[in-house]
Design an enzyme around this catalytic site. Structure first.
Site, PDB file in Angstrom:
ATOM      1  N   LYS A 248       0.997  -0.738  -0.035  1.00  0.00           N
ATOM      2  CA  LYS A 248      -0.275   0.283   0.461  1.00  0.00           C
ATOM      3  C   LYS A 248       1.038   1.115   0.197  1.00  0.00           C
ATOM      4  CE  LYS A 248      -4.458   1.729   2.306  1.00  0.00           C
ATOM      5  NZ  LYS A 248      -4.955   2.221   3.583  1.00  0.00           N
ATOM      6  N   GLU A 336     -18.944  -6.206  11.032  1.00  0.00           N
ATOM      7  CA  GLU A 336     -19.813  -5.294  11.720  1.00  0.00           C
ATOM      8  C   GLU A 336     -21.114  -6.331  12.785  1.00  0.00           C
ATOM      9  OE1 GLU A 336     -18.411  -2.413   9.119  1.00  0.00           O
ATOM     10  OE2 GLU A 336     -19.372  -4.123   8.603  1.00  0.00           O
ATOM     11  N   ARG A 364     -25.072  -2.174   8.576  1.00  0.00           N
ATOM     12  CA  ARG A 364     -24.746  -3.607   7.832  1.00  0.00           C
ATOM     13  C   ARG A 364     -24.979  -5.080   9.233  1.00  0.00           C
ATOM     14  NH1 ARG A 364     -20.383  -3.849   4.251  1.00  0.00           N
ATOM     15  NH2 ARG A 364     -18.961  -4.933   5.448  1.00  0.00           N
TER      16      ARG A 364
END
Length: 592
Positions: A248, A336, A364
């Site tokens: 990244k 979640e 969610r």
């Protein structure tokens, strides 16, 4: 940098005509172009830098848009957007009326699926692949690109589980860089690390056990190798899995070294990567920091306090709790549903759990909020960060639905502080002796107060507050948007005519004070940073009808539409929630 080659690319067909040396040059130019624009405009940097070679390889090998490419979340899709006809307008990324920061079906035929929340790519691409089979189209390719943080989510596993018992023409590419926004966590992350290090025997490969043709791990920055492998996999039928290792922030040293900070670093110097400093010494705190620091303060005296966050320790400032009390703070990854039920389980054993989730991400876990928390009346303390309009992330991230989707749930208290001090006091009150679950919503960004770390005071649940008296009109507000309402009152033609009441609790409503307000004011204005339908104003309307009252009620809030990206001030204007619109309404009612 000279973008001669990149400037000649209008669509992926032109990428497919390049030779190997030109492809490598295109990778250099694309990476530099992303750095140049994001350094000036802001946005998600590190993820897109990490997949430059993969992006080029995908469009080189596959016949997009006929072959369907689905990006998970979309943080990494900037290169994709630039190569698919949006280079000239990429500088408008995340601006009002500009292109979206995420893939969006209405924006381009190359955006096969709209994304913003994680872990949807496998299910979406599998759905496309099965539909292609039903349409007798057996040549079309379907590719899902998903990160190692996103693949740990339950929904991603559901997609893998289903795909493994089909013969769908699906390719899942795991972009493994060991980090989402914050470093990846969990047993799956440890497993992938072992695979990368060659410590996990191939015969125990969990992806193979799910009936995928597994390849990897391979270097995701080796463009010729990527092209060779994708060409091979294109000829293989059934579900396939390519494990790609990337870095990244690749190509910008500081972004590689500080991957959390450079996920979305704001403005920086493009050559060095050095973030342009801002003087924050005399600024009020961010609401997320008020939450995080207050949680630590409370945890020092209450040893039963636990903190839980689904993969957002930095964004939510749960990091302060994780640093101070690592044994009492949990980052559960992008999960979640698990976070909510984990919190519920802990509460059954006497723990005081602050479950911190962005408002848009709690959507969610809606079933878990109802079934595992509210139905059992377990006093989980939900702290909903990024409530209201959040700005440049747009429709997928606005936290405008929470009041509407939570207010119908029995047992659940809904709170919205006016300022930082009230947020602290709500948290203090909630951890003392709460008998019901509570959701405390607060916005993204900074508050208004410098002197916010004041002594705690307990708040009476369900009690509203009179901020100012008036003669003719009453404004009823909830949350921090009440500050804007106060400013509008000060600037209207006759401030003495306007009363202002703050409702820290949307549920339960202060019915005693409501009765007094409706007896004294004919014109009532409700203001909220959330949806009009099902929101605070709707609850006031409903209460009025139930009591057969005939007052004139004007509801200000987010209309029945998905609000796109832009600055919060611009979006509030679109929603008629800006100070000027409130002033105009007040002046009209005052002079009528």
């Amino acid at each position: 940098m000279d973008y001669t080659l990149l400037n000649s690319i209008q669509d992926p067909n032109q990428v497919r005509n390049l030779n190997s040396n030109q492809l490598l040059q295109l990778a250099d130019e694309l990476r530099s172009f992303i750095i140049d624009i994001v350094s000036q405009k802001g946005g998600h940097l590190g993820a897109s830098l990490g997949v430059v070679e993969l992006t080029i390889a995908l469009h080189y090998v596959f016949n997009t848009p006929e072959d369907l490419l689905v990006w998970d979340v979309g943080h990494q899709a900037y290169g994709h957007k630039i190569l698919t006809g949006r280079r000239a307008e990429f500088h408008t990324n995340r601006e009002l009326n500009g292109i979206s920061g995420f893939p969006k079906r209405s924006e381009s035929e190359y955006d096969a699926f709209g994304v913003g929340h994680s872990s949807t790519s496998i299910s979406a691409a599998l759905g496309m692949a099965l539909a292609s089979q039903l349409n007798n189209d057996f040549e079309k390719q379907h590719i899902a690109v998903i990160g190692d943080a996103s693949i740990a989510s339950g929904m991603a596993f559901e997609g893998l589980n289903h795909a493994g018992v089909t013969d769908a023409n699906l390719l899942v590419i795991l972009n493994d860089n060991a980090i989402g926004i914050d470093p990846s966590v969990g047993a799956l992350k440890n497993y992938l690390t072992q695979v990368k290090e060659g410590k996990n025997p191939r015969q125990n490969n969990m992806i193979k056990s799910l009936n995928f043709d597994y390849t990897g791990p391979i270097d995701g920055h080796n463009l010729p190798l990527l092209i060779k492998e994708l060409n091979r996999l294109k000829k293989i039928k059934g579900p396939k899995f390519l494990h790609v290792i990337t870095t990244k922030g690749k190509g910008l040293q500081l972004a590689e070294e500080n991957q959390v900070k450079y996920h979305a670093p704001g403005k920086f110097e493009p050559k060095t990567g050095k973030i342009i400093p801002q003087d924050e010494s005399n600024l009020p705190p961010k609401f997320q920091d008020v939450f995080g620091l207050t949680l630590v303060e409370l945890a020092k005296t209450n040893k039963k306090i636990i903190g839980i966050t689904p993969a957002m320790p930095t964004g939510s400032s749960m990091k302060f709790m994780m640093e101070a009390f690592p044994e009492r703070a949990f980052d559960v990854g992008i999960a979640e549903q698990h976070a909510v039920t984990l919190a519920a389980g802990m509460v059954t054993q006497g723990m005081v759990v602050f479950c911190n989730i962005y408002s848009t991400f709690l959507q969610r876990a809606y079933d878990q909020v109802i079934h595992d928390v509210a139905l059992q009346n377990l006093p989980v303390i939900f702290c909903l960060d990024r409530a209201g309009l959040v700005g440049e992330d747009g429709a997928t991230h606005h936290g405008v639905f929470d009041i509407a989707y939570l207010s119908c749930i029995p047992n659940l208290i809904i709170a919205a502080p006016l300022h930082e001090i009230e947020l602290r006091n709500m948290m203090y009150t909630a951890q003392k002796s709460l008998e019901h679950p509570i959701a405390i919503r607060y916005p993204r960004g900074r508050g208004k107060l410098l002197d916010w770390q004041q002594e705690f005071k307990e708040i009476e649940i369900g009690k509203a507050v009179s901020l100012r008296k008036g003669n003719k009109i009453a404004i009823l507000s909830t949350g921090t948007i009440g500050t804007d309402a106060s400013q509008a009152i000060d600037q209207c033609v006759n401030p003495e005519d306007v009363a202002h009441y703050h409702f820290p609790f949307v549920k339960p409503l202060d019915e005693r004070l409501l009765k007094e307000i409706f007896e004294n004011y004919t014109n009532i204005i409700t203001i909220e940073d959330g949806t009009i339908i099902g929101g605070f104003g709707s609850l006031i309307d409903q209460w009025s009808r139930k009591n057969h009252l005939k007052n004139n009620i004007y509801n200000l809030g987010v209309p029945d539409a998905f609000i796109e990206h832009g600055k919060v001030s611009e979006l509030r204007k679109i929603c008629n929630l800006d100070t000027k619109n409130i002033i105009n309404l007040l002046n009209t009612l005052i002079t009528t």
